[in-house]
Design an enzyme around this catalytic site. Structure first.
Site, PDB file in Angstrom:
ATOM      1  N   HIS A  66       0.804  -1.213   0.000  1.00  0.00           N
ATOM      2  CA  HIS A  66       0.000   0.000   0.000  1.00  0.00           C
ATOM      3  C   HIS A  66       0.846   1.277   0.000  1.00  0.00           C
ATOM      4  O   HIS A  66       0.623   2.175  -0.818  1.00  0.00           O
ATOM      5  CB  HIS A  66      -0.921  -0.030   1.216  1.00  0.00           C
ATOM      6  CG  HIS A  66      -2.015   0.950   1.121  1.00  0.00           C
ATOM      7  ND1 HIS A  66      -3.101   0.761   0.299  1.00  0.00           N
ATOM      8  CD2 HIS A  66      -2.175   2.171   1.681  1.00  0.00           C
ATOM      9  CE1 HIS A  66      -3.886   1.809   0.383  1.00  0.00           C
ATOM     10  NE2 HIS A  66      -3.355   2.677   1.221  1.00  0.00           N
ATOM     11  N   ARG A 109      -9.836   6.216  -8.240  1.00  0.00           N
ATOM     12  CA  ARG A 109     -10.216   5.413  -7.063  1.00  0.00           C
ATOM     13  C   ARG A 109     -11.000   6.269  -6.083  1.00  0.00           C
ATOM     14  O   ARG A 109     -10.414   7.077  -5.364  1.00  0.00           O
ATOM     15  CB  ARG A 109      -8.957   4.867  -6.392  1.00  0.00           C
ATOM     16  CG  ARG A 109      -8.277   3.781  -7.197  1.00  0.00           C
ATOM     17  CD  ARG A 109      -6.867   3.504  -6.706  1.00  0.00           C
ATOM     18  NE  ARG A 109      -5.994   4.576  -7.147  1.00  0.00           N
ATOM     19  CZ  ARG A 109      -4.687   4.449  -7.390  1.00  0.00           C
ATOM     20  NH1 ARG A 109      -4.092   3.285  -7.224  1.00  0.00           N
ATOM     21  NH2 ARG A 109      -3.978   5.480  -7.771  1.00  0.00           N
ATOM     22  N   ARG A 167     -13.819   4.266 -10.630  1.00  0.00           N
ATOM     23  CA  ARG A 167     -14.058   3.004  -9.916  1.00  0.00           C
ATOM     24  C   ARG A 167     -14.877   3.312  -8.672  1.00  0.00           C
ATOM     25  O   ARG A 167     -14.456   4.090  -7.818  1.00  0.00           O
ATOM     26  CB  ARG A 167     -12.726   2.359  -9.509  1.00  0.00           C
ATOM     27  CG  ARG A 167     -12.955   1.041  -8.779  1.00  0.00           C
ATOM     28  CD  ARG A 167     -11.650   0.382  -8.398  1.00  0.00           C
ATOM     29  NE  ARG A 167     -11.040   1.042  -7.261  1.00  0.00           N
ATOM     30  CZ  ARG A 167      -9.847   0.705  -6.767  1.00  0.00           C
ATOM     31  NH1 ARG A 167      -9.151  -0.261  -7.313  1.00  0.00           N
ATOM     32  NH2 ARG A 167      -9.349   1.340  -5.723  1.00  0.00           N
ATOM     33  N   GLU A 195     -10.271  -8.751 -11.707  1.00  0.00           N
ATOM     34  CA  GLU A 195      -9.127  -8.850 -10.805  1.00  0.00           C
ATOM     35  C   GLU A 195      -9.171 -10.115  -9.963  1.00  0.00           C
ATOM     36  O   GLU A 195      -8.424 -10.258  -9.006  1.00  0.00           O
ATOM     37  CB  GLU A 195      -9.011  -7.596  -9.931  1.00  0.00           C
ATOM     38  CG  GLU A 195     -10.321  -7.119  -9.340  1.00  0.00           C
ATOM     39  CD  GLU A 195     -10.241  -5.704  -8.729  1.00  0.00           C
ATOM     40  OE1 GLU A 195      -9.144  -5.242  -8.413  1.00  0.00           O
ATOM     41  OE2 GLU A 195     -11.308  -5.093  -8.553  1.00  0.00           O
ATOM     42  N   GLY A 205      -7.364  -5.370 -13.244  1.00  0.00           N
ATOM     43  CA  GLY A 205      -6.692  -4.884 -12.035  1.00  0.00           C
ATOM     44  C   GLY A 205      -5.608  -5.888 -11.690  1.00  0.00           C
ATOM     45  O   GLY A 205      -5.849  -6.848 -10.970  1.00  0.00           O
ATOM     46  N   THR A 206      -4.426  -5.667 -12.223  1.00  0.00           N
ATOM     47  CA  THR A 206      -3.404  -6.720 -12.133  1.00  0.00           C
ATOM     48  C   THR A 206      -2.752  -6.809 -10.761  1.00  0.00           C
ATOM     49  O   THR A 206      -2.100  -7.804 -10.465  1.00  0.00           O
ATOM     50  CB  THR A 206      -2.342  -6.536 -13.232  1.00  0.00           C
ATOM     51  OG1 THR A 206      -1.893  -5.188 -13.226  1.00  0.00           O
ATOM     52  CG2 THR A 206      -2.929  -6.872 -14.583  1.00  0.00           C
ATOM     53  N   ASN A 207      -2.925  -5.804  -9.897  1.00  0.00           N
ATOM     54  CA  ASN A 207      -2.405  -5.983  -8.535  1.00  0.00           C
ATOM     55  C   ASN A 207      -3.168  -7.101  -7.843  1.00  0.00           C
ATOM     56  O   ASN A 207      -2.581  -8.053  -7.334  1.00  0.00           O
ATOM     57  CB  ASN A 207      -2.568  -4.699  -7.709  1.00  0.00           C
ATOM     58  CG  ASN A 207      -1.705  -3.569  -8.221  1.00  0.00           C
ATOM     59  OD1 ASN A 207      -0.760  -3.804  -8.958  1.00  0.00           O
ATOM     60  ND2 ASN A 207      -2.035  -2.354  -7.849  1.00  0.00           N
ATOM     61  N   ASP A 208      -4.490  -6.974  -7.826  1.00  0.00           N
ATOM     62  CA  ASP A 208      -5.291  -7.990  -7.157  1.00  0.00           C
ATOM     63  C   ASP A 208      -5.281  -9.310  -7.924  1.00  0.00           C
ATOM     64  O   ASP A 208      -5.280 -10.379  -7.318  1.00  0.00           O
ATOM     65  CB  ASP A 208      -6.738  -7.504  -6.972  1.00  0.00           C
ATOM     66  CG  ASP A 208      -6.878  -6.678  -5.710  1.00  0.00           C
ATOM     67  OD1 ASP A 208      -5.831  -6.368  -5.098  1.00  0.00           O
ATOM     68  OD2 ASP A 208      -8.002  -6.347  -5.321  1.00  0.00           O
ATOM     69  N   CYS A 245      -4.969  -1.662 -15.532  1.00  0.00           N
ATOM     70  CA  CYS A 245      -4.702  -0.516 -14.669  1.00  0.00           C
ATOM     71  C   CYS A 245      -3.909  -0.873 -13.426  1.00  0.00           C
ATOM     72  O   CYS A 245      -3.945  -0.162 -12.443  1.00  0.00           O
ATOM     73  CB  CYS A 245      -6.008   0.171 -14.283  1.00  0.00           C
ATOM     74  SG  CYS A 245      -7.091  -0.844 -13.285  1.00  0.00           S
TER      75      CYS A 245
END
Lengths: 559, 559
Positions: free
Chosen positions: A132, A240, A296, A431, A452-455, A516
């Site tokens: 984060h 966001r 979002r 995601e 959402g490639t982080n999640d 994103c």
């Protein structure tokens, strides 16, 4: 014209992307820099602007190591909480002193965003590139370093032979592609001078070469939107909305929504939040006139908004007393915090799951969007909102949230059922592996997908970005992963994305697809997106120039 | 012979599976039972055994609702921690009083296993069917009920109009397919009488019809292994080794491993743990002679072993003082707990990631397995161990952990490099989408796959089984999920499993595949496994009879 294009392509091909990232961030010491060499060929003016004023940090006690979270250099005084930092900064401003501060925390949570925004840099014990603190720091152009070796006890931090108490001077040096350092003391920092430089001309040149592939930015404040636009972004790919509520003057209003017992009090809180968000959206839409803005809806779990310290609780009780609403007790607040606590918040009650439980929150956000849209339209400006639903798991969820009334007997007011809504595109954030696999069904209710490639990386690999720093060093040591999967798209994640694009377009051939996540700025990810038929990537404003150049280089190569 | 088979198939087809589950669990009230009707056709004897001794609970104050975690009925005295429960139970035993206890907790963690094992049932505020307390309860044949409405404060629990203090009598009634109840007071419970009943004959009949498809059991104690065998299990498909360390007399030894500063002290702790595990394995192998026993190496994150209360810390300090080792201070223990804390433990430093960081733990476990194997072989018994590596993410990980020395320059002693190792099958637990997608590569180093569908469901759907109870009721209300995905295999999870079986067998045509999640007992999951070419399911011992009957019914249908 033909010849001009060829020249531009040649110039674009010649630039070393990794150096561009260096040019775009503050530095502390010219000695190790090689941007002169790079820039000689292409952007002399830029390198001159970034390399002057640099002095040596050699005399200061130094610790070397850590995990780069957000590159750059930052100096300031140490504070151990966002509140202490904000207070100290305000005081320094009054006194006309140096206001730069560095936030030092065991780990950063959503509530620390205000502190990171106000700080010059953030140093945390837990986390990593995709944690984060680092994501937020990159977003705001701040420096972030993760040092698992740091020991933080009540207002003292020990890092190797260095020791910091509250108010002590510190310097973080986090180069883009070399080892990071922490100094005891303030080293001189040279800021990059971007606006008006040859770099911008160069970006404009490169943009002409990316063809239909777009680079958008992740931005949720007017300041970020301006920055993104000035750095060449062709729209906002990820706005966001929860970040808009984390501001100190707003978070207590959001807490009213969670903590009020009566429907009337919750409605009042929703009204206030709607006004705040409407104003934000209006300002962003105005800056982004003629460009897409993908909004979002609320994604964060409710517990991220709850007070986290005694001072926070007192602040909320004072706020609610001043507002004349029924006062809740400290014990009631603590009980609610306990109820909302989760074992694995990343896999918990968040994203559109919040909207399934509390439809009124998304309804409020959509109303705020359309009030802003109408204001902009009254000014005869072109506004292009897109509404994105986060953490979609399956088609039934999206159908309910988007088109509630069409679900027989549900009694749920979907987004598209809201009167203000005017056929604005609704999309799904893909995601979760389940969403990628179920993309064919989901595309029946989504006009666009945003990956959402982080999640998606977290769930596909079963890897928490906030916790991975504890074991990823061993993985690097044994060469068990090809790079940090939060920086470079993992190939299994790529497979899920490619499959989702294919399945989605079987249902809806004109489905727009974007990416994103944090990896969107990586040239390899951009190449993958262009090869897979994805229409755009969206990354933090500071990463936009490098992404544009990467896309232009890939396109130039193909021709 | 031909005619006999047809009769068996007919009898198997006639039995209602959902009723079988009722027959296998304790009940409190005959009034609502319909097992007589069911059993009349097939197993009169069974129903007579289970339905006698039942009396009415009608006179007791009652609360109705909650989420069924593990079916059955249980009565006893309320305790709010595992330690308090164990102490009270020991005292009651000394005094010759009723020793039955019910554990009441806000949420259950791995450290509470000892409490659930000793309790008659467990009542929690957080959780759901697939949460920790419920999984453990089903494993041990205990009752588990989740009541999100319960409010637990210091030694008092309020549930609707009911109120319980420590030591108060309570009864949990959790029927298989109806609403659950909590009573203030002790109601009479009738235990099922399984052994020697017609049910066992019937199971034996059904086993003859399942062809090559096996039903194994999840078991990690000799008692569970005996129970599994008596209920018809054809082996152990999942022996979770960390459960062996959670016993009160052992957990402090495991804590030595985590908390010791010196390598010498850690080696001593490893030696003690090896002896304890070796003895467990020996006893289980002996019971399971001639049958497969799949041993899953350590999966739990280290923080699950840490003390969680002041009393736990004191107990550890006393333990370490008595052992003559260097005493750690309370502050040092608290600091270590803080270091090990994770934001999302489910996606954190667990499974084979522990082995990447600390190879000595798996090495100790493998040595313990082979010492037991040799002892059994000395007794001329047939022993069939299989070693399973949990939470595999990719082939590189499994290659290192299984065959360390083959990885150039790693300096890592893999399992197969350990001297005691004798070509025992090594398998991968496939419980991450990345592992399913990368199954072709993983199969190069795995002789078998075991699909851990609890975790695979969590990661595929991005759904924490410990937190989902907060929002799944709304999902049921709007009909957004086809059943509870922790009970019934989600179709996206099925797709990943089918794809992994195919990709794995492209690499290794004789790859053995099993499924060992909670859904393994569900007839639809068994049908899916049989259709997909999976070789066995493994479920809790009490679920084995129903799984055997389901497999037999499906097979009979096909013929």
């Amino acid at each position: 014209m033909k010849r001009g294009t060829l020249d531009a392509a040649g110039a674009v091909k010649a630039l070393d992307l990794s150096r561009l990232n260096e040019i775009l961030h503050p530095r502390i010491n010219a000695q190790s820099m090689t941007c002169n060499e790079v820039s000689r060929a292409t952007c002399n003016e830029v390198s001159r602007a970034t390399c002057n004023e640099v002095s040596r940090a050699e005399g200061l006690p130094k610790w070397t190591g850590g995990i780069s979270g957000a590159p750059g250099a930052a100096a300031g005084r140490v504070y151990f909480s966002a509140d202490a930092l904000l207070e100290a900064k305000a005081l320094a401003r009054q006194r006309g002193e140096d206001t730069r501060c560095i936030l030092v925390l065991p780990a950063a949570f959503a509530g620390d965003v205000k502190g990171i925004e106000a700080a010059a840099g953030v140093l945390t014990a837990q986390g990593g590139y995709a944690a984060h603190a680092s994501v937020v720091a990159r977003q705001y152009g701040k420096v972030s370093l993760v040092a698992p070796e740091i020991s933080i006890t009540d207002k003292t931090a020990i890092l190797g032979s260095l020791s910091f108490s509250e108010g002590d001077p510190i310097t973080l040096d986090v180069p883009y592609d070399a080892e990071s350092s922490v100094y005891q003391g303030i080293a001189e920092i040279s800021e990059p001078n971007i606006t008006g430089s040859a770099l911008l001309d160069f970006i404009a040149l490169a943009k002409g070469l990316t063809k239909n592939f777009q680079i958008r930015a992740n931005a949720e404040t007017p300041e970020d939107a301006e920055k993104a636009l000035s750095l060449g972004a062709e729209g906002i790919g990820l706005c966001r909305t929860e970040h808009m509520f984390f501001k100190p003057e707003r978070i207590n209003t959001f807490r009213e929504l969670i903590l009020s017992e009566s429907g009337g009090a919750r409605d009042k809180a929703l009204e206030k939040l709607r006004a705040m968000q409407g104003d934000d959206f209006y300002r962003i839409f105005k800056i982004m006139a003629g460009k897409h803005v993908t909004i979002r809806l609320l994604d964060a779990p409710l517990h991220e908004f709850m007070p986290r310290s005694d001072a926070d609780i007192t602040s909320y009780i004072d706020h609610i007393s001043a507002s004349g609403e029924t006062v809740v007790t400290r014990d009631e607040i603590l009980a609610r915090i306990e109820t909302l606590r989760e074992c694995n918040p990343m896999l918990g009650h968040r994203g559109c799951r919040i909207a399934v439980s509390y439809p009124e929150i998304y309804a409020m956000q959509v109303r705020a969007i359309f009030e802003a849209v109408h204001k902009i339209q009254d000014e005869k400006l072109d506004v292009r909102p897109e509404i994105m639903v986060p953490l979609v798991m399956n088609a039934a969820e999206l159908k309910l949230i988007a088109y509630g009334k069409r679900v027989e007997g549900a009694g749920y007011a979907g987004i598209a059922d809201i009167e203000e809504f005017r056929n604005c595109p609704i999309g799904a954030m893909i995601e979760l592996p389940a969403a990628a696999l179920g993309a064919g069904d989901i595309a029946r209710y989504a006009q666009f997908f945003s990956f959402g490639t982080n999640d998606l990386t977290q769930t596909t690999l079963g890897l928490s970005r906030d916790d991975a720093a504890a074991f990823l060093p061993a993985y690097s040591h044994y060469d068990l992963l090809e790079g940090n999967p939060f920086r470079v798209l993992d190939e299994r994640v790529q497979e899920l994305i490619a499959l989702a694009v294919d399945r989605g377009r079987l249902t809806r051939p004109d489905l727009v697809c974007g990416l994103c996540g944090e990896q969107g700025a990586d040239p390899a990810a951009i190449r993958f997106c262009m090869d897979t038929g994805i229409n755009y990537v969206s990354c933090s404003p500071y990463a936009v120039p490098a992404a544009i150049l990467a896309a232009a280089q890939i396109q130039a190569e193909k021709e």
